[in-house]
Design an enzyme around this catalytic site. Structure first.
Site, PDB file in Angstrom:
ATOM      1  N   ARG A   1     -86.558  24.933 -28.073  1.00 62.02           N
ATOM      2  CA  ARG A   1     -87.357  26.107 -28.442  1.00 62.02           C
ATOM      3  C   ARG A   1     -86.595  27.076 -29.359  1.00 62.02           C
ATOM      4  NH1 ARG A   1     -91.628  27.307 -25.663  1.00 62.02           N
ATOM      5  NH2 ARG A   1     -91.205  29.522 -25.914  1.00 62.02           N
TER       6      ARG A   1
ATOM      7  N   TRP B   1     -93.691  25.071 -32.477  1.00 57.66           N
ATOM      8  CA  TRP B   1     -93.207  24.618 -33.792  1.00 57.66           C
ATOM      9  C   TRP B   1     -91.967  23.749 -33.606  1.00 57.66           C
ATOM     10  CZ3 TRP B   1     -88.868  25.049 -36.894  1.00 57.66           C
ATOM     11  CH2 TRP B   1     -89.049  24.813 -38.255  1.00 57.66           C
TER      12      TRP B   1
ATOM     13  N   ASP C   1     -96.160  34.475 -32.736  1.00 57.84           N
ATOM     14  CA  ASP C   1     -96.285  33.482 -31.664  1.00 57.84           C
ATOM     15  C   ASP C   1     -96.238  32.066 -32.229  1.00 57.84           C
ATOM     16  OD1 ASP C   1     -96.583  32.544 -29.113  1.00 57.84           O
ATOM     17  OD2 ASP C   1     -98.706  33.012 -28.939  1.00 57.84           O
TER      18      ASP C   1
ATOM     19  N   ARG D   1     -88.395  33.823 -19.114  1.00 51.00           N
ATOM     20  CA  ARG D   1     -88.093  32.554 -19.798  1.00 51.00           C
ATOM     21  C   ARG D   1     -86.740  31.992 -19.330  1.00 51.00           C
ATOM     22  NH1 ARG D   1     -90.690  32.272 -25.660  1.00 51.00           N
ATOM     23  NH2 ARG D   1     -92.701  33.078 -25.035  1.00 51.00           N
TER      24      ARG D   1
ATOM     25  N   ARG E   1    -105.116  36.672 -27.774  1.00 54.08           N
ATOM     26  CA  ARG E   1    -104.775  37.629 -26.714  1.00 54.08           C
ATOM     27  C   ARG E   1    -103.978  38.778 -27.302  1.00 54.08           C
ATOM     28  NH1 ARG E   1    -103.359  32.838 -24.174  1.00 54.08           N
ATOM     29  NH2 ARG E   1    -101.206  33.011 -24.846  1.00 54.08           N
TER      30      ARG E   1
ATOM     31  N   ASN F   1     -91.014  38.495 -21.266  1.00 58.72           N
ATOM     32  CA  ASN F   1     -90.211  37.390 -21.802  1.00 58.72           C
ATOM     33  C   ASN F   1     -88.906  37.136 -21.032  1.00 58.72           C
ATOM     34  OD1 ASN F   1     -91.200  37.964 -25.271  1.00 58.72           O
ATOM     35  ND2 ASN F   1     -91.958  36.464 -23.812  1.00 58.72           N
ATOM     36  N   TRP F   2     -88.514  38.083 -20.147  1.00 57.83           N
ATOM     37  CA  TRP F   2     -87.304  37.860 -19.325  1.00 57.83           C
ATOM     38  C   TRP F   2     -87.497  36.688 -18.374  1.00 57.83           C
ATOM     39  CZ3 TRP F   2     -83.132  40.128 -21.032  1.00 57.83           C
ATOM     40  CH2 TRP F   2     -83.222  41.377 -21.660  1.00 57.83           C
TER      41      TRP F   2
END
Ligand code: FPP
Length: 261
Positions: A47, A39, A34, A85, A208, A82-83
């Site tokens: 991203r 970052w 994660d 996103r 988490r 994550n879909w």
């Protein structure tokens, strides 16, 4: 010639590695990678820049795990959630999986590492699914370490699939509902051929589990690192293993019982 700071960094890295008890290594480490987005943000970049640099950490951690003698390393690379996103990020990630798996295939084989993938693989884009199938086939006889990629994976999906298989087996008379055991459940999970992880690491300071291996992590030690995934290198992994080794794993027993056993 090393300057003093570089020398100091090297000697710290050395000591973390040297402090690890090689006879008490976790057999299976699972990691929630994660912090890629944050970052990238720090560098004012999109991203996906974080994801591309995250691949370097995947390589480092895989190499460090194999060198240490870890037998299974599971990386949470893409969840069912994550879909949601942005489409551009999802598409880039799917391509990144294809490129990385294809590019690293010869290194995996050279280092005797078997690649496995868990998750709803057949619902991935065709190219991504095929790259995984090819890599799994090509590395299937390697036995130094198994690298498991959790892709289009979520634990609730896995448990739901397990329930469907189990109820079908009951209705076909392969087993009776009264006799269902924990082993019957384990045999129907996508991790059926792997031991449970003893150590689960999540990077980036988030505390988490995020729908990751809920059944399999029942007795795992959870280690949370503040380091963002693209900055997570070998020495960070060593520190997490040291943290794991400092803990007393009781499995429901008392501390005194553990000392005696
Ligand atoms: C989580 O960080 C990271 C991901 C969802 C993707 C991880 C994928 C890679 C590192 C590529 C690995 C490639 C292979 C073949 C295993 P995030 O984007 O949620 O970060 P944030 O919380 O800072 O937004």
């Amino acid at each position: 010639m090393l300057n003093f700071a570089a020398f100091l960094a090297l000697s710290t890295m050395d000591s973390a590695f040297n402090l690890i008890d090689k006879n008490k290594l976790p057999k299976h480490i699972a990691i929630i990678m994660d912090g890629n987005g944050r970052w990238a943000q720090r560098y004012g970049k999109p991203r996906v820049f974080g994801h591309r640099n995250g691949v370097k950490s995947v390589r480092e951690v895989t190499e460090a795990s194999a060198e240490l003698g870890i037998k299974y390393l599971t990386l949470y690379a893409f969840s069912k959630e994550n879909w949601k996103r942005p489409i551009m990020e999802v598409n880039t990630l799917m391509k990144l999986f294809v490129i990385t798996v294809s590019k690293e295939l010869s290194t995996l084989n050279k280092n005797n590492i078997r690649l496995k993938a868990i998750g709803d693989l057949s619902s991935l884009p065709k190219e991504t699914h095929q790259a995984l199938l090819d890599a799994m086939e090509s590395t299937k006889n390697n036995d130094r370490m198994t690298l498991v990629l959790a892709l289009n994976y979520s634990s609730r999906w896995e448990l739901t699939e397990m329930a469907k298989i189990l109820s079908k087996d009951v209705s076909q008379g392969l087993l009776s509902s009264e006799d269902i055991t924990e082993s019957d459940i384990e045999e129907r999970l996508c991790t059926s051929t792997f031991p449970d992880p003893e150590l689960m690491i999540r990077t980036s300071g988030e505390h988490r589990i995020s729908n990751f291996l809920l059944w399999q992590l029942s007795y795992a030690e959870l280690v949370f690192s503040d380091t963002l995934w693209p900055d997570f290198k070998k020495e960070d992994l060593y520190e997490c293993i040291l943290d794991f080794q400092r803990r007393e794993r009781r499995f429901g027993m008392t501390g005194e019982q553990v000392v005696k056993s």
